[in-house]
Structures are given as C-alpha cells and as structure tokens.
Design a protein around this motif. Structure first.
Motif, PDB file in Angstrom:
ATOM      1  N   LEU A  34       0.765  -1.153  -0.070  1.00 59.42           N
ATOM      2  CA  LEU A  34       0.125  -0.124   0.021  1.00 59.42           C
ATOM      3  C   LEU A  34       0.889   1.285   0.089  1.00 59.42           C
ATOM      4  CD1 LEU A  34      -2.895  -1.298   2.388  1.00 59.42           C
ATOM      5  CD2 LEU A  34      -3.164  -0.902  -0.146  1.00 59.42           C
ATOM      6  N   TYR A  35       2.057   0.996   0.700  1.00 58.61           N
ATOM      7  CA  TYR A  35       2.907   2.349   0.550  1.00 58.61           C
ATOM      8  C   TYR A  35       3.245   2.725  -0.875  1.00 58.61           C
ATOM      9  CZ  TYR A  35       7.171   5.295   1.326  1.00 58.61           C
ATOM     10  OH  TYR A  35       8.034   6.254   1.606  1.00 58.61           O
ATOM     11  N   GLY A  36       3.706   1.565  -1.746  1.00 58.28           N
ATOM     12  CA  GLY A  36       3.935   1.805  -3.097  1.00 58.28           C
ATOM     13  C   GLY A  36       2.946   2.094  -3.824  1.00 58.28           C
ATOM     14  N   LEU A  37       1.670   1.860  -3.448  1.00 53.94           N
ATOM     15  CA  LEU A  37       0.363   2.158  -4.095  1.00 53.94           C
ATOM     16  C   LEU A  37       0.342   3.858  -4.011  1.00 53.94           C
ATOM     17  CD1 LEU A  37      -2.194   1.830  -5.860  1.00 53.94           C
ATOM     18  CD2 LEU A  37      -3.182   1.232  -3.719  1.00 53.94           C
ATOM     19  N   MET A  42       0.439   9.312  -6.209  1.00 56.81           N
ATOM     20  CA  MET A  42       0.859  10.553  -6.060  1.00 56.81           C
ATOM     21  C   MET A  42       1.903  11.018  -7.413  1.00 56.81           C
ATOM     22  SD  MET A  42       1.786  10.911  -1.908  1.00 56.81           S
ATOM     23  CE  MET A  42       2.382  12.623  -2.283  1.00 56.81           C
ATOM     24  N   ARG A  43       2.370  10.093  -7.705  1.00 56.47           N
ATOM     25  CA  ARG A  43       3.368  10.268  -9.105  1.00 56.47           C
ATOM     26  C   ARG A  43       2.406  10.373 -10.232  1.00 56.47           C
ATOM     27  NH1 ARG A  43       8.664   9.827 -10.629  1.00 56.47           N
ATOM     28  NH2 ARG A  43       8.976   9.383 -12.652  1.00 56.47           N
ATOM     29  N   LEU A  44       1.559   9.571 -10.155  1.00 54.35           N
ATOM     30  CA  LEU A  44       0.483   9.843 -11.428  1.00 54.35           C
ATOM     31  C   LEU A  44      -0.363  10.926 -11.540  1.00 54.35           C
ATOM     32  CD1 LEU A  44      -0.810   5.771 -11.759  1.00 54.35           C
ATOM     33  CD2 LEU A  44       0.771   7.359 -13.369  1.00 54.35           C
ATOM     34  N   MET A  45      -0.531  11.516 -10.301  1.00 55.06           N
ATOM     35  CA  MET A  45      -1.215  12.808 -10.166  1.00 55.06           C
ATOM     36  C   MET A  45      -0.531  14.027 -10.323  1.00 55.06           C
ATOM     37  SD  MET A  45      -4.186  12.119  -6.979  1.00 55.06           S
ATOM     38  CE  MET A  45      -3.161  11.323  -6.082  1.00 55.06           C
ATOM     39  N   ARG A  48       2.813  18.172  -8.435  1.00 53.86           N
ATOM     40  CA  ARG A  48       2.360  19.276  -7.272  1.00 53.86           C
ATOM     41  C   ARG A  48       2.036  18.280  -6.274  1.00 53.86           C
ATOM     42  NH1 ARG A  48       1.501  23.952  -5.707  1.00 53.86           N
ATOM     43  NH2 ARG A  48      -0.380  23.077  -5.020  1.00 53.86           N
ATOM     44  N   MET A  49       1.526  17.193  -6.113  1.00 58.27           N
ATOM     45  CA  MET A  49       1.293  16.401  -4.798  1.00 58.27           C
ATOM     46  C   MET A  49       2.635  16.306  -4.210  1.00 58.27           C
ATOM     47  SD  MET A  49      -1.603  15.603  -4.928  1.00 58.27           S
ATOM     48  CE  MET A  49      -1.883  14.318  -3.975  1.00 58.27           C
ATOM     49  N   GLY A  50       3.799  16.744  -4.766  1.00 61.70           N
ATOM     50  CA  GLY A  50       5.034  16.742  -3.858  1.00 61.70           C
ATOM     51  C   GLY A  50       5.223  17.870  -3.158  1.00 61.70           C
ATOM     52  N   ALA A  51       4.667  19.042  -3.836  1.00 59.64           N
ATOM     53  CA  ALA A  51       4.690  20.302  -3.267  1.00 59.64           C
ATOM     54  C   ALA A  51       3.735  20.682  -2.158  1.00 59.64           C
ATOM     55  CB  ALA A  51       4.677  21.255  -4.662  1.00 59.64           C
ATOM     56  N   GLN A  52       3.756  21.963  -2.034  1.00 52.41           N
ATOM     57  CA  GLN A  52       2.615  22.297  -1.210  1.00 52.41           C
ATOM     58  C   GLN A  52       1.170  22.035  -1.998  1.00 52.41           C
ATOM     59  OE1 GLN A  52       2.892  26.222   0.347  1.00 52.41           O
ATOM     60  NE2 GLN A  52       1.087  25.970   1.732  1.00 52.41           N
ATOM     61  N   LEU A  53      -0.011  21.270  -1.115  1.00 54.17           N
ATOM     62  CA  LEU A  53      -0.758  20.939  -1.793  1.00 54.17           C
ATOM     63  C   LEU A  53      -2.104  21.930  -1.905  1.00 54.17           C
ATOM     64  CD1 LEU A  53      -1.024  17.674  -0.014  1.00 54.17           C
ATOM     65  CD2 LEU A  53       0.064  17.962  -2.110  1.00 54.17           C
ATOM     66  N   SER A  54      -2.838  22.024  -2.826  1.00 48.64           N
ATOM     67  CA  SER A  54      -4.045  22.761  -2.839  1.00 48.64           C
ATOM     68  C   SER A  54      -5.129  21.962  -2.128  1.00 48.64           C
ATOM     69  CB  SER A  54      -4.673  22.642  -4.337  1.00 48.64           C
ATOM     70  OG  SER A  54      -4.903  21.720  -4.901  1.00 48.64           O
ATOM     71  N   ILE A  89      -9.316   7.927  -7.543  1.00 50.05           N
ATOM     72  CA  ILE A  89      -8.884   9.397  -7.203  1.00 50.05           C
ATOM     73  C   ILE A  89      -7.883   9.883  -8.292  1.00 50.05           C
ATOM     74  CG2 ILE A  89      -7.662  10.371  -5.402  1.00 50.05           C
ATOM     75  CD1 ILE A  89      -8.748   8.219  -3.382  1.00 50.05           C
ATOM     76  N   VAL A  90      -7.020   8.966  -8.788  1.00 55.31           N
ATOM     77  CA  VAL A  90      -5.956   9.310  -9.838  1.00 55.31           C
ATOM     78  C   VAL A  90      -6.698   9.891 -10.785  1.00 55.31           C
ATOM     79  CG1 VAL A  90      -4.196   8.823 -11.215  1.00 55.31           C
ATOM     80  CG2 VAL A  90      -4.018   7.975  -8.849  1.00 55.31           C
ATOM     81  N   LEU A  91      -7.638   9.216 -11.375  1.00 54.56           N
ATOM     82  CA  LEU A  91      -8.467   9.394 -12.735  1.00 54.56           C
ATOM     83  C   LEU A  91      -9.040  10.785 -12.392  1.00 54.56           C
ATOM     84  CD1 LEU A  91      -9.626   6.087 -14.011  1.00 54.56           C
ATOM     85  CD2 LEU A  91      -7.888   7.405 -14.917  1.00 54.56           C
ATOM     86  N   GLY A  92      -9.695  10.854 -11.262  1.00 55.95           N
ATOM     87  CA  GLY A  92     -10.449  12.182 -11.070  1.00 55.95           C
ATOM     88  C   GLY A  92      -9.506  13.300 -10.826  1.00 55.95           C
ATOM     89  N   GLN A  93      -8.459  13.320 -10.155  1.00 57.92           N
ATOM     90  CA  GLN A  93      -7.409  14.242 -10.117  1.00 57.92           C
ATOM     91  C   GLN A  93      -6.957  14.696 -11.583  1.00 57.92           C
ATOM     92  OE1 GLN A  93      -7.117  15.629  -7.352  1.00 57.92           O
ATOM     93  NE2 GLN A  93      -5.695  17.188  -7.817  1.00 57.92           N
ATOM     94  N   ARG A  94      -6.510  13.867 -12.467  1.00 59.92           N
ATOM     95  CA  ARG A  94      -6.089  14.145 -13.606  1.00 59.92           C
ATOM     96  C   ARG A  94      -7.016  14.576 -14.507  1.00 59.92           C
ATOM     97  NH1 ARG A  94      -1.248  11.629 -14.833  1.00 59.92           N
ATOM     98  NH2 ARG A  94      -1.333  11.793 -17.121  1.00 59.92           N
TER      99      ARG A  94
END
Length: 231
Positions: A34-37, A42-45, A48-54, A89-94
């Motif tokens: 689950l950590y890998g997931l 986050m990488r697929l999104m 920005r997910m690694g920076a300050q988040l909206s 979640i990934v598809l929605g965010q993209r």
C-alpha cells in the motif's frame, strides 16, 4: 469479542489485538504494497502532489490515506478495494487538472482564485472577510517579510493554494504601522509623516494638519493614527 471473553489489561490482546501473531508478517507485506500504491498514485497525479498541496490535492491525499489505512490493520479486508479507490482518485485528479487548463471558470470553481489582500497600501477588507483572514494574521505575514508599514506594499496576493505573494511599493509611501500597539517603544522609534493620517482599520490615507473628524471613506471606520514612513 463476547463480554465473557474480555479480560482487563490482557497483554496479548492489548498490544496485538484480536488477531494471531502471523498477521504481523502479513501486515508488513500489506504495508509495503500500500505504501508503493500511495507513491505511485501521487506520482500519477503530478509533481504538485509533492509540493504544497491545494485543497483538491489535500482531499485526494486524505482519501487515499483513508482507503489504504484500513486494509493494513484489518485481516478481513482485501487489497482490491483500495486499488479501485486509488484508481478513481487518480483519474478524477487528472481529469480536474486537464479541465483547469482549458477552462478558467472550472479552475475557479475547483481550485479557487487569486485574491488581492493589500492594494496600494490599503487593506481589501471585503476579500479578507471572504477568505476569513484576520488583520493581525495578515500583519504578521508582512512583518515576517520585514515590512513595518502598509505604505511599503503595492500588492499582497493570496494565491489559490493559500500562499502569499508580495510586491513592494517603490518608492515606499507613508502608511499604517504594522507594529502591535502594545509595543509602544518600537512604535515611537518609527518616523512619522507630517500631516498624514492612516485609518486604523484599512490603512486609507488622509492628508491635513490634524486628525480627520470624519469617517474613513473606504471602510467607514472613525479611528485614525499618524502615518509612518519607516521602521
């Protein structure tokens, strides 16, 4: 667990819960999976997910964490449901990211919009009320940027993600002091601007030989103070 099976401060149940010791190994494997997931999602999104988040990104991250947390701890929960939730979640965010590139209106609805908090040395009280930003918090932010009075500020923007962007007034004008009123010693050290007064609520300037008797034309506040030029 039945009431008769419960024993107060039972060490095995207290630390391990109602599962066998062998579940600890499975917990390790589940956690790694689950950590890998989470990292992959986050990488697929996007970066920005690694920076300050909206707010949208924070909601997506919290949703991922909620979906992932339960299967790590519960032996009766499989790994397929969090996989499905992560994909949604990934598809929605993209989708949101793609739409915001094409539509300014959609971006404002989903990401919020930039707002001007200080304009030419005066507070934009309507916008401050809209974003629930107290005057003292705004003053604290400016003091952290070595600003001692509002006349030094041309624009202070609040970005959609809550960050502030400061543009200085060049040259600085007289303005309302940003020093807390209890620090009288420091306030007395500031240089005063003769015949210039600042509204204590919004920083609007009025010129004259004495303190204005009328209300501020910008915010209708009645209290004034002598404007300052420097710290």
């Amino acid at each position: 667990m039945k009431p008769e099976d419960f024993h107060l401060f039972e060490p095995l149940r207290f630390f391990l819960g109602d599962v066998p010791w062998s579940f600890l190994l499975e917990t390790l494997l589940r956690g790694l999976f689950l950590y890998g997931l989470l990292l992959l999602s986050m990488r697929l999104m996007g970066k920005r997910m690694g920076a300050q988040l909206s707010r949208n990104e924070m909601a997506a991250l919290v949703s991922l964490a909620a979906a992932i947390g339960v299967p790590i701890q519960a032996p009766d929960r499989g790994l397929v449901p969090p996989l499905i939730i992560a994909a949604i979640i990934v598809l929605g965010q993209r989708f949101i990211a793609a739409r915001t590139l094409k539509s300014k209106k959609f971006e404002e609805i989903t990401q919020d919009d930039i707002a001007i908090m200080v304009e030419d040395g005066c507070l934009n009280l309507d916008k401050m009320e809209e974003v629930v930003l107290p005057q003292e918090r705004l003053f604290a932010k400016l003091r952290s940027e070595s600003i001692s009075q509002l006349g030094q500020v041309k624009r202070l923007y609040m970005e959609a993600n809550g960050d502030f962007t400061l543009l200085l007034q060049e040259p600085a004008r007289p303005g309302l002091t940003l020093i807390p009123d209890w620090d009288e010693e420091y306030i007395q050290e500031q240089q005063r601007s003769p015949d210039t007064f600042a509204c204590l609520r919004c920083g609007q300037l009025e010129h004259g030989p004495q303190e204005p008797a009328h209300a501020c034309p910008r915010c209708q506040h009645h209290r004034w103070t002598t404007a300052v030029t420097a710290g």
